[in-house]
Design a protein around this motif. Structure first.
Motif, PDB file in Angstrom:
ATOM      1  N   ALA A  84      -7.697 -19.187   3.374  1.00 29.20           N
ATOM      2  CA  ALA A  84      -6.584 -19.863   4.042  1.00 29.20           C
ATOM      3  C   ALA A  84      -5.628 -20.458   3.000  1.00 29.20           C
ATOM      4  O   ALA A  84      -4.408 -20.354   3.126  1.00 29.20           O
ATOM      5  CB  ALA A  84      -7.120 -20.950   4.977  1.00 29.20           C
ATOM      6  N   TRP A  85      -6.179 -21.057   1.925  1.00 30.81           N
ATOM      7  CA  TRP A  85      -5.335 -21.607   0.873  1.00 30.81           C
ATOM      8  C   TRP A  85      -4.588 -20.473   0.144  1.00 30.81           C
ATOM      9  O   TRP A  85      -3.390 -20.596  -0.157  1.00 30.81           O
ATOM     10  CB  TRP A  85      -6.167 -22.439  -0.095  1.00 30.81           C
ATOM     11  CG  TRP A  85      -5.496 -22.734  -1.415  1.00 30.81           C
ATOM     12  CD1 TRP A  85      -5.966 -22.447  -2.664  1.00 30.81           C
ATOM     13  CD2 TRP A  85      -4.226 -23.391  -1.620  1.00 30.81           C
ATOM     14  NE1 TRP A  85      -5.080 -22.864  -3.620  1.00 30.81           N
ATOM     15  CE2 TRP A  85      -3.997 -23.443  -3.009  1.00 30.81           C
ATOM     16  CE3 TRP A  85      -3.255 -23.915  -0.758  1.00 30.81           C
ATOM     17  CZ2 TRP A  85      -2.846 -24.000  -3.572  1.00 30.81           C
ATOM     18  CZ3 TRP A  85      -2.105 -24.472  -1.313  1.00 30.81           C
ATOM     19  CH2 TRP A  85      -1.909 -24.515  -2.700  1.00 30.81           C
ATOM     20  N   ASP A 143       2.687 -17.735   0.382  1.00 25.67           N
ATOM     21  CA  ASP A 143       3.964 -18.005   1.043  1.00 25.67           C
ATOM     22  C   ASP A 143       4.806 -18.979   0.227  1.00 25.67           C
ATOM     23  O   ASP A 143       6.014 -18.782   0.033  1.00 25.67           O
ATOM     24  CB  ASP A 143       3.720 -18.570   2.456  1.00 25.67           C
ATOM     25  CG  ASP A 143       3.744 -17.462   3.512  1.00 25.67           C
ATOM     26  OD1 ASP A 143       4.446 -16.452   3.289  1.00 25.67           O
ATOM     27  OD2 ASP A 143       3.060 -17.611   4.539  1.00 25.67           O
ATOM     28  N   LEU A 144       4.147 -20.018  -0.259  1.00 22.88           N
ATOM     29  CA  LEU A 144       4.818 -21.033  -1.084  1.00 22.88           C
ATOM     30  C   LEU A 144       5.430 -20.396  -2.326  1.00 22.88           C
ATOM     31  O   LEU A 144       6.599 -20.636  -2.668  1.00 22.88           O
ATOM     32  CB  LEU A 144       3.766 -22.081  -1.474  1.00 22.88           C
ATOM     33  CG  LEU A 144       4.214 -23.264  -2.319  1.00 22.88           C
ATOM     34  CD1 LEU A 144       4.992 -24.233  -1.438  1.00 22.88           C
ATOM     35  CD2 LEU A 144       2.994 -23.984  -2.915  1.00 22.88           C
ATOM     36  N   THR A 159      -1.380 -12.109   2.757  1.00 25.84           N
ATOM     37  CA  THR A 159      -0.014 -12.590   3.004  1.00 25.84           C
ATOM     38  C   THR A 159       1.009 -11.618   2.424  1.00 25.84           C
ATOM     39  O   THR A 159       2.020 -11.307   3.071  1.00 25.84           O
ATOM     40  CB  THR A 159       0.167 -14.001   2.413  1.00 25.84           C
ATOM     41  OG1 THR A 159      -0.538 -14.916   3.230  1.00 25.84           O
ATOM     42  CG2 THR A 159       1.641 -14.405   2.368  1.00 25.84           C
ATOM     43  N   ARG A 180      -3.579 -17.702   1.436  1.00 27.10           N
ATOM     44  CA  ARG A 180      -2.493 -17.256   2.313  1.00 27.10           C
ATOM     45  C   ARG A 180      -1.316 -18.234   2.259  1.00 27.10           C
ATOM     46  O   ARG A 180      -0.165 -17.823   2.122  1.00 27.10           O
ATOM     47  CB  ARG A 180      -3.004 -17.119   3.761  1.00 27.10           C
ATOM     48  CG  ARG A 180      -4.015 -15.974   3.936  1.00 27.10           C
ATOM     49  CD  ARG A 180      -4.213 -15.599   5.411  1.00 27.10           C
ATOM     50  NE  ARG A 180      -4.819 -16.656   6.200  1.00 27.10           N
ATOM     51  CZ  ARG A 180      -6.120 -16.715   6.560  1.00 27.10           C
ATOM     52  NH1 ARG A 180      -6.947 -15.740   6.190  1.00 27.10           N
ATOM     53  NH2 ARG A 180      -6.560 -17.692   7.290  1.00 27.10           N
ATOM     54  N   ARG A 181      -1.633 -19.541   2.342  1.00 28.45           N
ATOM     55  CA  ARG A 181      -0.556 -20.547   2.298  1.00 28.45           C
ATOM     56  C   ARG A 181       0.145 -20.539   0.944  1.00 28.45           C
ATOM     57  O   ARG A 181       1.373 -20.586   0.858  1.00 28.45           O
ATOM     58  CB  ARG A 181      -1.140 -21.951   2.545  1.00 28.45           C
ATOM     59  CG  ARG A 181      -1.501 -22.257   3.975  1.00 28.45           C
ATOM     60  CD  ARG A 181      -1.528 -23.778   4.240  1.00 28.45           C
ATOM     61  NE  ARG A 181      -2.309 -24.525   3.271  1.00 28.45           N
ATOM     62  CZ  ARG A 181      -3.635 -24.667   3.323  1.00 28.45           C
ATOM     63  NH1 ARG A 181      -4.332 -24.098   4.290  1.00 28.45           N
ATOM     64  NH2 ARG A 181      -4.271 -25.393   2.414  1.00 28.45           N
TER      65      ARG A 181
END
Lengths: 340, 340
Positions: free
Chosen positions: B233-234, B240-241, B266, B236-237
């Motif tokens: 999850a990190w 994006d960042l 991602t 993926r985030r």
């Protein structure tokens, strides 16, 4: 006072079996009560502690090896490395044994007969009090050779010999939990995607799932079980296949969490809403896989640590009094997350 | 003939250290040559076997406990369960020890001081010849208390006391392998996404990666390290960042395979081609994760089984002759797959 308790009281050499008999519990329960490790009713624990006091039983006689011929060591033999399945079984067993003064000798045979014989000789030389044998698969395995009178308990992979003591997962119960949950949440066309047909885990879960569907108003989507591999890639491919051949499918029951995650990925990428349109249930409750899935997976937990713990208690029973032959099954548990 | 060999020849009680001295190798190498377990040049093995013959050394004296005061057992203590990292370490150690006649007593302390003391007392009562301590994290840990003269080797989690013997992963070498591979394949704007900054594994790999980038023509994309969690999850985030703040990034070096897999997901979902536009490197070579990733991940393998094996050999050295203090690092290896 029971006969055993009277005998002990007269000789002053109480054994755990005497404590258990006086308290009216199994040797395993008495052992748990003394180690403080297992869950039980406070009254039961108190009955055991009363019996300990009445008989003058000293738990730390374990450490002092007052009983001749005992080494207070147990062999823990894994037949194919320490993997995702054997690890919790080993830890459950280590926990139940180590809470007393029993030490655990770890052996890894890696499925190699020569290594198995080497380790077995070594365990016999060290006069272990018993052996727990565990493996990665749920398929029955032939009994160990050359162990003479040493008690053995098979955990997860049961022995093919019904006179041996085995502790296995309840695959039937696991499949029923999954299907009943899907039926209860209103699903009626359920696909089953699973591992290779020559694995007992795939075959047994499929048979029980199909059996339960046949007794219900629901259907097996596509009319057949999809056997394949225990992988995400198979889950992705199988989901495409099912969407093509049985487009009105409203649920997938998958043989493991990897397959379920692959199914969930394909459904998302095809624009199908999980669980709105289609529900997905996995098997294993492998947290890394089940939690990273989008959405997180509803799944069946085999309670592997409990299988190890019960195997250890069965072994203590066999060492302290009599083995209980046959296959003891440990129930699974349904873990509901966002995929259903 | 060396002094040791002369002494042994005169008493007729050759020890493994004498064999090693006569063959001109370390005790660990001599032990490997005898157990047939390790890789070495045939000439080296032959020199050891010649020394064995010349000194009349009998390897099976191990089994017969000719040396007084040895139990031929070793404690394997894991401090926080048996996880993905400690399992291969344990198996590597068990393999190196079990090839001889040394048995392994498994203890799991679960990070609990009371359990650690309980197990330690038990190991001392059983007069183990030595203890290997391993854990899930690469952070240094305080030395074990209350072990008196028993040799100890710390594996994976090194001891904070520099006079202890530790075997650790070479995080600097691992970070360099990843960055050098990306530079060699023509990448110049490299993002680093990793776990929590309070974990040594995240901090150390980041420091070494950034240090190497500063000496090169390439840049750290976004100008800073992205510390977070060890999760998909990190990843993926964070991807994006990075795509938002440093859109010309052409590579991600990730602190573990879970993060790398999240990054790859991602990138695919944002229509970015991996590795055509952007390369991704993971860390751990956790096969389930690295192979299920789309595309499969290039990653750094810590050689965990080798860490366990070397820890076992260092322990045998410490038992048979003298401990070698300090931290011994085991090199990592680059595993190239389709993500670079």
């Amino acid at each position: 006072m029971t006969e055993a308790a009277q005998r002990s009281a007269s000789t002053g050499r109480a054994k755990l079996a005497d404590v258990a008999a006086l308290a009216g519990v199994s040797v395993g329960t008495a052992s748990k009560a003394l180690s403080g490790s297992g869950r039980m009713r406070p009254e039961t624990r108190q009955r055991v502690l009363d019996a300990v006091e009445r008989l003058g039983f000293r738990p730390n006689q374990h450490a002092q090896s007052l009983h001749a011929g005992r080494s207070w060591t147990v062999g823990l033999m894994t037949t194919d490395g320490i993997g995702r399945f054997s690890t919790p079984v080993l830890l459950g067993a280590e926990d139940a044994l180590g809470a007393g003064k029993i030490s655990v000798l770890l052996c890894d045979t890696r499925g190699d007969t020569i290594r198995e014989q080497h380790h077995l000789r070594n365990l016999m030389d060290r006069r272990v009090d018993g052996i727990i044998v565990t493996g990665r698969r749920t398929d029955p395995r032939p009994p160990l050779n050359g162990v003479e009178d040493t008690p053995i308990v098979y955990a997860l992979s049961p022995s093919t010999d019904p006179s041996d003591t085995s502790v296995a997962s309840d695959d039937r119960g696991g499949a029923h939990l999954a299907i009943e949950h899907l039926l209860a949440t209103g699903r009626g066309r359920i696909a089953h995607v699973t591992g290779p047909e020559h694995h007992a885990a795939a075959r047994d879960r499929a048979r029980h799932a199909v059996g339960l569907l046949e007794q219900s108003d629901a259907q097996l989507a596509g009319g057949r079980v999809h056997f394949g591999e225990w992988s995400e890639a198979w889950g992705r491919r199988a989901a495409d296949l099912v969407l093509r051949t049985a487009p009105d499918t409203d649920a997938f029951f998958c043989g493991n969490d990897q397959i379920a995650r692959g199914v969930a990925d394909t459904l998302r990428e095809r624009g199908r809403d999980v669980p709105g349109e289609i529900a997905v249930v996995g098997y294993d409750n492998w947290d890394t896989m089940a939690l990273a899935s989008r959405p997180p997976l509803t799944t069946i937990d085999m309670n592997l640590a409990e299988i190890g713990r019960i195997a250890a208690l069965r072994l203590l029973e066999a060492i302290d009094s009599e083995p209980v032959p046959g296959v003891h099954t440990v129930p699974c548990r349904l873990v509901v997350r966002e995929s259903t």
